[in-house]
Structures are given as C-alpha cells and as structure tokens.
Design a protein around this motif. Structure first.
Motif, PDB file in Angstrom:
ATOM      1  N   ILE A 142      33.137  25.304  41.053  1.00 47.34           N
ATOM      2  CA  ILE A 142      32.930  26.753  41.019  1.00 47.34           C
ATOM      3  C   ILE A 142      34.171  27.425  41.611  1.00 47.34           C
ATOM      4  N   SER A 143      34.788  28.295  40.849  1.00 46.23           N
ATOM      5  CA  SER A 143      35.998  28.956  41.328  1.00 46.23           C
ATOM      6  C   SER A 143      35.680  29.936  42.452  1.00 46.23           C
ATOM      7  N   VAL A 144      36.671  30.202  43.277  1.00 44.64           N
ATOM      8  CA  VAL A 144      36.503  31.118  44.403  1.00 44.64           C
ATOM      9  C   VAL A 144      36.560  32.554  43.886  1.00 44.64           C
ATOM     10  N   ALA A 145      35.515  33.316  44.119  1.00 44.47           N
ATOM     11  CA  ALA A 145      35.485  34.723  43.693  1.00 44.47           C
ATOM     12  C   ALA A 145      36.320  35.547  44.672  1.00 44.47           C
ATOM     13  N   LYS A 146      37.331  36.208  44.164  1.00 39.50           N
ATOM     14  CA  LYS A 146      38.256  36.950  45.018  1.00 39.50           C
ATOM     15  C   LYS A 146      37.731  38.356  45.297  1.00 39.50           C
ATOM     16  N   THR A 147      38.004  38.823  46.490  1.00 36.91           N
ATOM     17  CA  THR A 147      37.756  40.226  46.841  1.00 36.91           C
ATOM     18  C   THR A 147      39.101  40.819  47.248  1.00 36.91           C
TER      19      THR A 147
END
Length: 289
Positions: free
Chosen positions: A6-11
C-alpha cells in the motif's frame, strides 16, 4: 517488491517564509486526478495562513527588491535549472492533473521552463526599456526609474496548473516584488512541487509563499489585507473578481485587469506583465555632481 504494498498517502503542506507548515486550521482536502482517482491530500489554508504569508512577503521585500537586477536574474535562472531537473515529476503531475497525454504534458513543462528563463532574462533590462531620461530646462538631470510595487497577491489559474502558474508568478519576481500565491484548488500538485523547487533554488525565504485552498475563500482576504499592494485575480473567476474588487477598494490597492476567460498560456509572453508590477519614480540629479 510485493504487488500488495500500500503506497504512502501524502499530505502536502503550505510554503510560507521558506518553510513547509501545516495549515493553522488543521484542514486538508483530497486531490484527485482528471478521472477522479485519489492522488494526495493538500492543506486547506485559512485566513491566519494568509496573514502569515503576507507578513513573510513584506519582510522579504526589502532584501529582494534591493538586490541587484543581475543577482535576481541569476536566482531566477537557477529556478529554471532545478525545475528542468525535475522535468519527469512535473510532467507526471501535469498529466494527472490536467488529463494530458504524456508527450503533451512534457511539452507543457518545457514551455514552463522556457517561460521562466524568458522572465529571468528581463531582470536587468527593465530599467533600460521602461525607464527614461526626461528633458528639463535647467542645470540638472531628470530620470524616470521603474520601482517594484511591493507585495503582490496572485490567484493562480485554475485550469493551467503549471504553465499558467509560472506565467503569473515569474513576472512578479522578475520586477523585484514578493508574492503570496493561491494555487489552483483542484490541481495544486505542480504548485506544491514548484514550492519545493523554490526552496532549493537560492530564492530567499518569504519571496514566494504558496497557499493551497479555494481562491473564492482566500482571495477576498488577500484583497482586504492592508499590506498587500497589488492583486492578480486571474484564478478567481468572473464573479469572484467582482467581490475581490469590492474588498480591494477599502485599501485602494491595484487590482489587475484580466480577461474574463482564462487566456491561452501557450502564447508568447510580453513585457506588459512586467509593467503591471512597477511604479514610476522620478529622480532629479544636479549636473556636474
């Protein structure tokens, strides 16, 4: 690497005074591509963030406007170098944001780099082209010298996420002004990446401050702020520009006249955008001194 990862969701954060803070409000909103797929989260700037950005821009104005035109040109040229070094990332973000084919997105990035170089080359030519030696009847010289307006609020184009953004921000910096930029609300990723380029390109802290959020919300706050000298309402839309003009009247700031529809940013730029951010100053000097 596992296909199940699962890719890291960026903020992504704001860019204010050379730093990347979260919004004071704590708000974020999802950013999607042209097909509605989730890309990242972006900070949703507040009125306090606008005030902080204006304070940073005002603090940086003295140093940036006081730098030599040659030095400003070198700094802006460095921005173009770093921007081209991240060409593939910009092309991917433009393609996702605007729904363009890969080849077309790459041509947009190339045009943005060329546009930045074009304005960088104007920094040390502005005084020659727009200044004047005035004829006077007396033992003295009179010169008209263009000087930067001050802090400029920029509501970036909503459709053209990179080329349009560069086309409205670069002339502000080339003239020696500082900027508070509100990026495209739906397509903010190229603006955020450009912030990272600016942070690593010798641009002094506070010269450019980038806020993500809605122009309809942040624009009137910029327009009513007493320490903003001029405003480019390109990204506000026809109705938003009416409200911005009304709010700006209270502080008698310059609101640039822009076309009702978003212009064709691929057209060759002209010196008119530079002239918008300059104020004529007349200087008198005795002869023989």
């Amino acid at each position: 690497m596992s296909d199940n990862r699962i890719s890291v969701a960026k903020t992504y954060k704001l860019y204010v005074d050379g730093k990347f803070p979260r919004s004071e409000s704590g708000r974020t909103y999802p950013v999607t591509d042209s097909k509605g797929a989730f890309l990242a989260n972006a900070s949703h700037a507040s009125r306090k963030d606008v005030r902080d950005a204006v304070v940073a821009a005002r603090k940086a104005f003295g140093g940036w406007s006081g730098a030599t035109a040659y030095n400003r040109g070198q700094v802006l040229y460095r921005v173009a170098e770093v921007l081209e070094g991240r060409r593939e990332q910009f092309a991917a973000e433009v393609a996702a944001s605007e729904g363009l084919p890969a080849r077309k997105a790459q041509s947009v990035v190339d045009a943005a780099v060329d546009r930045w170089v074009w304005y960088a080359g104007w920094t040390d030519k502005i005084a020659t082209v727009l200044g004047a030696a005035n004829p006077v009847a007396g033992p003295y010289f009179s010169f008209t010298v263009p000087e930067p307006t001050g802090v400029v609020g920029v509501l970036a184009p909503q459709e053209s996420s990179l080329l349009g953004l560069v086309s409205v921000v670069a002339p502000v910096l080339a003239t020696g002004c500082t900027a508070v930029v509100v990026s495209s609300a739906d397509r903010p990723l190229p603006a955020i990446t450009l912030s990272e380029v600016l942070a690593t390109s010798d641009v002094p802290a506070g010269v450019v401050n980038v806020l993500t959020g809605k122009a309809s919300e942040l624009g009137p706050w910029l327009a009513s702020h007493g320490d903003v000298n001029a405003l480019d309402p390109t990204g506000a839309g026809p109705l938003g520009r009416v409200e911005i003009a009304r709010e700006a009247a209270g502080t008698v700031k310059r609101v640039l006249a822009v076309p009702e529809d978003e212009p064709d940013w691929t057209r060759r730029p002209d010196i008119a955008r530079l002239r918008r951010y300059l104020e004529p100053k007349t200087v008198w000097h005795p002869q023989g001194v």
